[in-house]
Design an enzyme around this catalytic site. Structure first.
Site, short mmCIF file in Angstrom:
data_model
loop_
_atom_site.label_atom_id
_atom_site.label_comp_id
_atom_site.label_asym_id
_atom_site.label_seq_id
_atom_site.Cartn_x
_atom_site.Cartn_y
_atom_site.Cartn_z
N ASP A 448 45.94 26.23 53.92
CA ASP A 448 44.63 26.37 53.28
C ASP A 448 44.75 26.91 51.85
O ASP A 448 43.91 26.61 51.00
CB ASP A 448 43.65 27.19 54.12
CG ASP A 448 44.21 28.49 54.63
OD1 ASP A 448 45.37 28.80 54.32
OD2 ASP A 448 43.49 29.21 55.34
C1 LAN Z 1 47.35 36.40 56.37
C2 LAN Z 1 46.42 36.46 55.23
C3 LAN Z 1 45.89 35.12 54.78
C4 LAN Z 1 45.75 34.13 55.90
C5 LAN Z 1 44.87 32.92 55.53
C6 LAN Z 1 45.31 32.18 54.31
C7 LAN Z 1 43.43 33.38 55.26
C8 LAN Z 1 44.85 32.02 56.76
O1 LAN Z 1 43.94 30.97 56.60
C9 LAN Z 1 46.23 31.59 57.15
C10 LAN Z 1 47.09 32.79 57.54
C11 LAN Z 1 47.17 33.86 56.43
C12 LAN Z 1 48.16 33.38 55.38
C13 LAN Z 1 47.71 35.19 56.96
C14 LAN Z 1 48.72 35.20 58.06
C15 LAN Z 1 49.10 36.55 58.65
C16 LAN Z 1 49.13 37.65 57.59
C17 LAN Z 1 50.19 37.29 56.57
C18 LAN Z 1 47.74 37.72 56.96
C19 LAN Z 1 46.65 38.03 57.97
C20 LAN Z 1 47.84 38.94 56.07
C21 LAN Z 1 48.76 39.90 56.88
C22 LAN Z 1 49.35 39.10 58.05
C23 LAN Z 1 50.79 39.56 58.40
C24 LAN Z 1 51.26 38.85 59.64
C25 LAN Z 1 50.78 41.08 58.57
C26 LAN Z 1 52.07 41.66 58.97
C27 LAN Z 1 52.00 42.02 60.37
C28 LAN Z 1 52.59 41.39 61.38
C29 LAN Z 1 52.05 41.50 62.73
C30 LAN Z 1 53.77 40.55 61.20
#
Ligand code: LAN
Length: 722
Positions: A448
């Site tokens: 996205d």
């Molecule tokens: C995010 C933030 C952005 C998010 C979007 C782009 C909004 C989504 O559409 C796809 C997935 C994604 C990129 C995403 C995946 C998981 C993330 C990176 C996070 C929620 C921000 C933090 C999270 C990450 C896994 C946190 C670290 C913790 C763990 C449990 C590994």
């Protein structure tokens, strides 16, 4: 040890500066008077630190366009000189522990300014009633959150007798003590030598030696899961623990309800406190753990463990190099620090480079210092804001030209220009032409993010006359190629990659606190974003891979229809929750010509949203919606949920303007005279349970909804009570 007084122990907030370099965000604490004088504090810094600054005040607008403009006039001031909107994605409370524990174990000195501000943040975030911490800042206290943050505070020098610590410890003991901490906590405590490796279920690095066609090969897991279990396996495979220190011996006394020496560690393996549990172990996982425990008694037979460790370390190094030592996110980053320290030593270049990137995850706030879930939200927030400017027509307003050009420059810079080196050998995918969530050097393509990268590029470059044409058609086509390669068989799109593993892998999810983490899934939000990007692209370049784009869209639209629930809703996975997913799904359907008038699916979607509208005209959803996959009202309307619902209804061409106007009134009544909106409840979510902040959403989406309303409805006069 000193008693810390939360009311007095703080740094001088006026000495903090945010350095930005092509999206990279680093908070520095200046102590040298000359430096302070030569580097004056900017509005961006003052805003995030909660310090007062001069800003224009507006008389209360009587129409939505004016309100949107005032909103953007305020938000524009928070754009940094490299063109992006800075900010954090804090909220999870298990990230700072990784940073502080890895620094303590590898003896990286913790700067005094970080020490003081992390303590202040954690004291500010302790649960007001029981003094513990949860999985995230709005959660109830859990063993995981309480233990890990208690340990952080002790490492940072807070005395065990401090009243806040006594309170937190008593809560922890009421939950049965740290013995029942979930597996990620067991891992970190074992690294610190305050838990026994015997008490943790096996994390065998040998899995990496399986041929890829095995369905349980770790490279088939969701990217975040596999990059965490990779360095975990490396540490676990050698049972690497910190050397005993007096503090470690004290923690062994403080964290448990029984004598440390008498704990039955084998029994502790399956023990996870009730308050923490979201995804209990399946029978299959229990059986796997049983056999793996037997295997652990003879791990290095034929030298297999050594080979597995070597393979793991190569993959660890690869991730470090490809991300310039940043790594995908802070959890894996901190375990990498341990791996590099043990393997290459404290004086190695790799260790030096690795520790230099810790600063990227830390973010300073008025309440202290937190860790973000990634190294920021740079591309995502900037591209979303750009889309809002383009869609509402605000980008055409000469006052906002400069800001739009700056945003475009940042989007241009952040597009990936090359693929990760030798990517398929390392289980990565091509990324050239794509965009990620944060910065260029983080380097992970996201479906996205790439989609909104394409849409904002086309919006800025092809629709507006004053913008420079920085991104060539060829580069946009590269992004389209990536998207076309990433569709799943079911028609939907996942987050980073195509689904690689079978769904039964979820039965062996070892992280008891999260759901849906083992593999990629189709997501309505990601799918909708991709479709709208493909549709927009086709309008500008109808000849490029037209047939494939058409087929991809048709399959994806079918997925959007199929994933709609009977009540007309879609479940969101990356923000809270139904209102978020509805906004994307309705935009997607509209881009395919489906609106209220001609589509039953859209009518059902609108009916669902309207049934959730509150009496004050707004919408408000609790993060519990995501845990339960069921709409749970927040007690209060939230500007962010309200904006999402309004945008969904406007995309749908929902005919009852009055319902929409009530929401618009709510947004306007919550706007301050400076044009800004105040922080309300947490906005984001991941892995079903962990809420995460998107503080820029309270600007981006209200501005978008207000501007769109003004454009569609000819900007009528709006009366607000607030
Ligand atoms: C995010 C933030 C952005 C998010 C979007 C782009 C909004 C989504 O559409 C796809 C997935 C994604 C990129 C995403 C995946 C998981 C993330 C990176 C996070 C929620 C921000 C933090 C999270 C990450 C896994 C946190 C670290 C913790 C763990 C449990 C590994």
């Amino acid at each position: 040890m000193r008693e810390i007084d939360i009311n007095t122990e703080r740094t001088d907030l006026e000495k903090w500066r945010l350095k930005v370099e092509n999206g990279r965000q680093m908070w520095y604490y200046l102590e040298n008077e000359d430096e302070i004088k030569n580097w004056p504090q900017s509005i961006v810094e003052k805003y995030w630190l909660g310090l007062p600054f001069q800003t224009e005040e507006f008389i209360k607008p009587t129409n939505a366009l004016e309100a949107a403009k005032n909103g953007f006039k305020f938000f524009k001031q928070l754009q940094t000189e490299d063109g992006h909107w800075a900010g954090d994605c804090g909220g999870p409370l298990f990230l700072l522990p990784g940073i502080v524990l890895s620094m303590y174990i590898t003896q990286i000195p913790i700067p005094e300014s970080w020490r003081v501000e992390i303590i202040r943040y954690l004291f500010n975030r302790a649960h007001p009633v029981d003094g513990g911490w949860g999985l995230h800042i709005e959660h109830h206290s859990t063993v995981f959150g309480t233990t890990m943050n208690y340990v952080v505070l002790r490492i940072l020098g807070v005395d065990a007798d401090h009243p806040a610590m006594v309170k937190a410890r008593s809560t922890l003991h009421k939950f049965g003590g740290a013995v029942g901490i979930p597996s990620w906590g067991k891992f970190w405590l074992s690294c610190l030598n305050v838990y026994d490796w015997e008490g943790i279920n096996p994390v065998p690095p040998e899995l990496w030696l399986l041929p890829y066609f095995f369905p349980i090969h770790p490279a088939r897991y969701w990217i975040h899961t596999r990059v965490i279990y990779l360095p975990m396996g490396y540490i676990y495979g050698q049972r690497l623990s910190a050397e005993e220190t007096p503090l470690i011996l004290q923690l062994r006394q403080e964290l448990f309800t029984q004598n440390y020496e008498t704990i039955n560690w084998a029994k502790a393996r399956g023990n996870v406190a009730e308050v923490d549990l979201y995804a209990p172990y399946s029978k299959l996982l229990k059986v796997c753990n049983f056999f793996l425990s037997l295997y652990e008694k003879i791990p290095n037979i034929f030298g297999i463990r050594d080979i597995a460790l070597e393979e793991s370390y190569e993959l660890i190094q690869y991730e470090d190099m490809n991300t310039d030592y940043l790594d995908i996110a802070p959890v894996s980053k901190c375990i990498h620090i341990l791996c590099t320290y043990y393997k290459e030593g404290p004086n190695s270049n790799a260790f030096k480079l690795s520790k230099e990137r810790l600063i990227d995850y830390l973010w300073m706030t008025s309440d202290g210092m937190l860790s973000s879930g990634t190294n920021g939200t740079q591309l995502w927030d900037t591209a979303l804001m750009s889309l809002a400017l383009i869609d509402t027509g605000l980008a055409e307003d000469p006052t906002f030209h400069e800001s739009s050009i700056q945003a475009l420059k940042f989007i241009d810079y952040s597009q990936f220009k090359k693929n990760p080196e030798n990517y398929s050998r390392r289980y990565r995918e091509p990324t050239k032409g794509g965009w990620g969530f944060s910065t260029l050097d983080q380097g992970y393509f996201v479906t996205d993010c790439t989609s909104i990268g394409i849409k904002s590029t086309l919006g800025f470059q092809n629709k507006l006359s004053y913008t420079p044409k920085l991104i060539s058609k060829e580069r946009v086509c590269q992004a389209i190629d990536l998207l076309l390669n990433t569709q799943n068989n079911g028609g939907g799109f996942a987050s980073y990659e195509k689904i690689r593993g079978p769904s039964f892998l979820e039965w062996i999810n070892p992280a008891e606190v999260f759901g849906n983490i083992m593999i990629e899934y189709d997501y309505p939000e990601c799918t909708s974003c991709v479709i709208t990007a493909l549709v927009t692209f086709s309008k500008h370049y109808p000849d490029y891979r037209a047939e494939e784009i058409k087929k991809t869209c048709e399959k994806a639209i079918k997925y959007i229809h199929d994933s709609q629930r009977n009540d007309g809703s879609w479940v969101g996975s990356w923000a809270i929750c139904f209102t978020y997913a509805a906004m994307f799904a309705m935009e997607c359907l509209a881009s395919f010509g489906e609106t209220y008038e001609n589509s039953e699916s859209v009518r059902k979607g609108c009916k669902f949203l309207i049934s959730k509208q509150k009496n004050d005209g707004g919408w408000g959803e609790s993060f519990k919606s995501c845990e339960l996959s069921e709409y749970i009202q927040h007690e209060e309307s939230q500007v962010v949920n309200t904006s999402w619902a309004l945008l969904a209804l406007m995309h749908a061409e929902y005919p009852n303007e009055r319902d929409i106007r009530c929401g618009i009134q709510l947004l306007m009544s919550r706007q301050l005279s400076t044009g800004e909106w105040k922080q309300e409840a947490i906005e984001g979510i991941f892995n079903k349970t962990c809420a995460i902040s998107y503080p820029n959403y309270k600007f981006i989406f209200p501005i978008w909804a207000l501007g769109k309303y003004a454009k569609i409805y000819n900007d009528p006069i709006i009366f607000t009570s607030g």
